[in-house]
Design a protein around this motif. Structure first.
Motif, PDB file in Angstrom:
ATOM      1  N   ARG A 104      -3.672 -28.845 -30.082  1.00  0.00           N
ATOM      2  CA  ARG A 104      -3.908 -30.290 -29.914  1.00  0.00           C
ATOM      3  C   ARG A 104      -2.916 -30.881 -28.927  1.00  0.00           C
ATOM      4  O   ARG A 104      -3.263 -31.767 -28.140  1.00  0.00           O
ATOM      5  N   ALA A 105      -1.665 -30.392 -28.965  1.00  0.00           N
ATOM      6  CA  ALA A 105      -0.649 -30.880 -28.027  1.00  0.00           C
ATOM      7  C   ALA A 105      -1.018 -30.521 -26.591  1.00  0.00           C
ATOM      8  O   ALA A 105      -0.663 -31.246 -25.648  1.00  0.00           O
ATOM      9  N   ALA A 106      -1.761 -29.424 -26.413  1.00  0.00           N
ATOM     10  CA  ALA A 106      -2.198 -29.002 -25.083  1.00  0.00           C
ATOM     11  C   ALA A 106      -3.481 -29.697 -24.664  1.00  0.00           C
ATOM     12  O   ALA A 106      -4.009 -29.443 -23.574  1.00  0.00           O
ATOM     13  N   GLY A 107      -3.996 -30.593 -25.520  1.00  0.00           N
ATOM     14  CA  GLY A 107      -5.214 -31.322 -25.198  1.00  0.00           C
ATOM     15  C   GLY A 107      -6.485 -30.542 -25.430  1.00  0.00           C
ATOM     16  O   GLY A 107      -7.550 -30.918 -24.920  1.00  0.00           O
ATOM     17  N   ALA A 108      -6.402 -29.445 -26.198  1.00  0.00           N
ATOM     18  CA  ALA A 108      -7.568 -28.593 -26.428  1.00  0.00           C
ATOM     19  C   ALA A 108      -8.393 -29.103 -27.605  1.00  0.00           C
ATOM     20  O   ALA A 108      -7.904 -29.805 -28.487  1.00  0.00           O
ATOM     21  N   LYS A 109      -9.643 -28.713 -27.609  1.00  0.00           N
ATOM     22  CA  LYS A 109     -10.531 -28.975 -28.743  1.00  0.00           C
ATOM     23  C   LYS A 109     -10.202 -27.968 -29.847  1.00  0.00           C
ATOM     24  O   LYS A 109      -9.971 -26.795 -29.567  1.00  0.00           O
ATOM     25  N   VAL A 110     -10.177 -28.422 -31.095  1.00  0.00           N
ATOM     26  CA  VAL A 110      -9.894 -27.530 -32.226  1.00  0.00           C
ATOM     27  C   VAL A 110     -11.065 -27.581 -33.200  1.00  0.00           C
ATOM     28  O   VAL A 110     -11.467 -28.655 -33.657  1.00  0.00           O
ATOM     29  N   THR A 111     -11.623 -26.430 -33.521  1.00  0.00           N
ATOM     30  CA  THR A 111     -12.733 -26.317 -34.463  1.00  0.00           C
ATOM     31  C   THR A 111     -12.319 -25.401 -35.610  1.00  0.00           C
ATOM     32  O   THR A 111     -11.740 -24.336 -35.372  1.00  0.00           O
ATOM     33  N   VAL A 112     -12.611 -25.814 -36.829  1.00  0.00           N
ATOM     34  CA  VAL A 112     -12.335 -24.988 -38.009  1.00  0.00           C
ATOM     35  C   VAL A 112     -13.661 -24.552 -38.618  1.00  0.00           C
ATOM     36  O   VAL A 112     -14.494 -25.398 -38.972  1.00  0.00           O
ATOM     37  N   LEU A 113     -13.883 -23.257 -38.725  1.00  0.00           N
ATOM     38  CA  LEU A 113     -15.108 -22.747 -39.330  1.00  0.00           C
ATOM     39  C   LEU A 113     -14.933 -22.617 -40.841  1.00  0.00           C
ATOM     40  O   LEU A 113     -13.833 -22.293 -41.316  1.00  0.00           O
ATOM     41  N   PRO A 114     -15.982 -22.850 -41.628  1.00  0.00           N
ATOM     42  CA  PRO A 114     -15.899 -22.655 -43.074  1.00  0.00           C
ATOM     43  C   PRO A 114     -15.960 -21.170 -43.399  1.00  0.00           C
ATOM     44  O   PRO A 114     -16.494 -20.372 -42.626  1.00  0.00           O
ATOM     45  N   GLY A 115     -15.401 -20.809 -44.547  1.00  0.00           N
ATOM     46  CA  GLY A 115     -15.450 -19.395 -44.918  1.00  0.00           C
ATOM     47  C   GLY A 115     -14.587 -19.060 -46.110  1.00  0.00           C
ATOM     48  O   GLY A 115     -14.213 -19.934 -46.895  1.00  0.00           O
ATOM     49  N   ALA A 116     -14.262 -17.793 -46.223  1.00  0.00           N
ATOM     50  CA  ALA A 116     -13.572 -17.265 -47.404  1.00  0.00           C
ATOM     51  C   ALA A 116     -12.207 -17.912 -47.623  1.00  0.00           C
ATOM     52  O   ALA A 116     -11.474 -18.180 -46.681  1.00  0.00           O
ATOM     53  N   SER A 117     -11.886 -18.163 -48.907  1.00  0.00           N
ATOM     54  CA  SER A 117     -10.586 -18.701 -49.287  1.00  0.00           C
ATOM     55  C   SER A 117     -10.247 -18.217 -50.684  1.00  0.00           C
ATOM     56  O   SER A 117     -10.949 -18.545 -51.644  1.00  0.00           O
ATOM     57  N   ALA A 118      -9.190 -17.446 -50.814  1.00  0.00           N
ATOM     58  CA  ALA A 118      -8.786 -16.943 -52.121  1.00  0.00           C
ATOM     59  C   ALA A 118      -8.398 -18.090 -53.050  1.00  0.00           C
ATOM     60  O   ALA A 118      -8.593 -18.010 -54.262  1.00  0.00           O
ATOM     61  N   VAL A 119      -7.855 -19.167 -52.489  1.00  0.00           N
ATOM     62  CA  VAL A 119      -7.404 -20.299 -53.304  1.00  0.00           C
ATOM     63  C   VAL A 119      -8.595 -20.963 -53.992  1.00  0.00           C
ATOM     64  O   VAL A 119      -8.598 -21.156 -55.217  1.00  0.00           O
ATOM     65  N   LEU A 120      -9.617 -21.326 -53.219  1.00  0.00           N
ATOM     66  CA  LEU A 120     -10.781 -21.996 -53.804  1.00  0.00           C
ATOM     67  C   LEU A 120     -11.529 -21.076 -54.760  1.00  0.00           C
ATOM     68  O   LEU A 120     -11.983 -21.504 -55.825  1.00  0.00           O
ATOM     69  N   LEU A 121     -11.677 -19.807 -54.376  1.00  0.00           N
ATOM     70  CA  LEU A 121     -12.352 -18.859 -55.251  1.00  0.00           C
ATOM     71  C   LEU A 121     -11.642 -18.785 -56.598  1.00  0.00           C
ATOM     72  O   LEU A 121     -12.271 -18.810 -57.655  1.00  0.00           O
ATOM     73  N   ALA A 122     -10.308 -18.697 -56.558  1.00  0.00           N
ATOM     74  CA  ALA A 122      -9.533 -18.558 -57.785  1.00  0.00           C
ATOM     75  C   ALA A 122      -9.642 -19.783 -58.675  1.00  0.00           C
ATOM     76  O   ALA A 122      -9.765 -19.669 -59.899  1.00  0.00           O
ATOM     77  N   VAL A 123      -9.602 -20.972 -58.082  1.00  0.00           N
ATOM     78  CA  VAL A 123      -9.700 -22.200 -58.872  1.00  0.00           C
ATOM     79  C   VAL A 123     -11.030 -22.249 -59.614  1.00  0.00           C
ATOM     80  O   VAL A 123     -11.090 -22.530 -60.819  1.00  0.00           O
ATOM     81  N   VAL A 124     -12.113 -21.956 -58.902  1.00  0.00           N
ATOM     82  CA  VAL A 124     -13.434 -22.035 -59.517  1.00  0.00           C
ATOM     83  C   VAL A 124     -13.628 -20.926 -60.552  1.00  0.00           C
ATOM     84  O   VAL A 124     -14.161 -21.158 -61.642  1.00  0.00           O
ATOM     85  N   ALA A 125     -13.189 -19.711 -60.225  1.00  0.00           N
ATOM     86  CA  ALA A 125     -13.405 -18.564 -61.121  1.00  0.00           C
ATOM     87  C   ALA A 125     -12.482 -18.575 -62.332  1.00  0.00           C
ATOM     88  O   ALA A 125     -12.768 -17.919 -63.336  1.00  0.00           O
ATOM     89  N   SER A 126     -11.386 -19.319 -62.265  1.00  0.00           N
ATOM     90  CA  SER A 126     -10.407 -19.304 -63.355  1.00  0.00           C
ATOM     91  C   SER A 126     -10.951 -19.874 -64.658  1.00  0.00           C
ATOM     92  O   SER A 126     -10.496 -19.518 -65.745  1.00  0.00           O
ATOM     93  N   GLY A 127     -11.908 -20.793 -64.555  1.00  0.00           N
ATOM     94  CA  GLY A 127     -12.403 -21.472 -65.747  1.00  0.00           C
ATOM     95  C   GLY A 127     -11.540 -22.647 -66.149  1.00  0.00           C
ATOM     96  O   GLY A 127     -11.784 -23.283 -67.184  1.00  0.00           O
TER      97      GLY A 127
END
Length: 282
Positions: free
Chosen positions: A101-124
């Motif tokens: 961003r400091a270089a003036g570039a476009k930044v895109t974040v793709l959705p996908g795997a996350s151990a944190v979210l998986l763990a929260v949901v699977a934990s019960g």
């Protein structure tokens, strides 16, 4: 010319979790930045993709930032991968994004795997509010100090732990938070994914001498009004104070009223419509 940085989530275990968009981003990038060129190189080889790579880990120096800036200011597309999961979560992803961003570039974040979210949901455990604290400290005293702090948090807490240290951590939890409900996930998304749930002592007994595989530990919040800690609920035609507090927290966390009343109704042993009617009057 404006460059483009794409943060690309990679599988946390199962290669089948790599999305089509992630594959396209890696295939079309001019340069692939990553934490570990050997690990990401193996992924690219598996996909049949041959790209120049730039190591960009926690120890990235001035040369790595300079190379990144030059690539982006030249209008090139750079894909960044963490070792596993969502870039920016417990890795240098936020640094490379800030630099882009400091270089003036476009930044895109793709959705996908996350151990944190998986763990929260699977934990019960309650998932309407939670916090993530990365890896616990290596040494015993700082680890116990942090666990005491985390034990006082009202929301669900997620941490990473290494397999060779998990037994010490469970012993610390048994000593500090003996009656707290926890969940331990091992080898998430892999063939031998396993979950252990209960008090620290119960989880320690279930785990036995197992000391292999990536592990994610989830702790229930300290708030005694939470459903998970209310073991002898009764319903006398009106919502108890702890139930009202749960509903308020659930709504603040983004749940709709209909979503929030379902586990509450099940816990109290009455119809969801009755709980919804009472909750709507609050």
């Amino acid at each position: 010319m404006t460059g483009h940085l794409i943060l690309v989530p990679t599988p946390i275990g199962n290669l089948g979790d790599l999305t089509d968009r992630a594959k396209e981003a890696l295939a079309e990038a001019d340069l692939v930045a990553c934490e570990d060129t050997r690990r990401t190189g193996g992924l690219l080889k598996h996909l049949g993709i041959d790209k120049p790579m730039l190591r960009f880990d926690d120890h990235a120096g001035a040369a790595a930032f300079e190379r990144l800036g030059l690539e982006l200011m030249s209008g090139r597309t750079v894909a960044y991968c963490s070792d596993a999961g969502m870039p920016g979560i417990n890795d240098p992803g936020f640094e490379i994004a800030r630099a882009a961003r400091a270089a003036g570039a476009k930044v895109t974040v793709l959705p996908g795997a996350s151990a944190v979210l998986l763990a929260v949901v699977a934990s019960g455990l309650p998932s309407h509010a939670f916090s993530f604290w990365g890896y616990l400290p290596n040494r015993s005293e700082p680890r116990r100090t942090l666990l005491k702090k985390l034990g006082a948090e009202e929301e669900t807490v997620v941490v990473f732990e290494t397999p060779h240290r998990i037994h010490e951590t469970l012993s610390d939890l048994e000593a500090l938070l003996a009656d707290r409900e926890i969940a331990l996930g091992r080898e998430l998304t892999k063939l031998h994914e396993t979950w252990y749930r209960g008090t620290p002592a119960q989880v320690k007994a279930q785990l036995g001498r197992e000391d292999r595989g990536e592990m994610v530990l989830v702790l229930a919040g300290a708030d005694a009004k939470r459903l998970v800690t209310e073991s002898e609920a009764t319903f006398e035609g009106a919502l108890p104070a702890w139930a009202e507090a749960y509903l308020a927290a659930a709504r603040e966390g983004g749940m709709t009223l209909r979503e929030a009343v379902k586990p509450l109704a099940k816990h109290l042993g009455v119809s969801a419509s009755e709980i919804y009617r009472l909750a709507a009057e609050l």
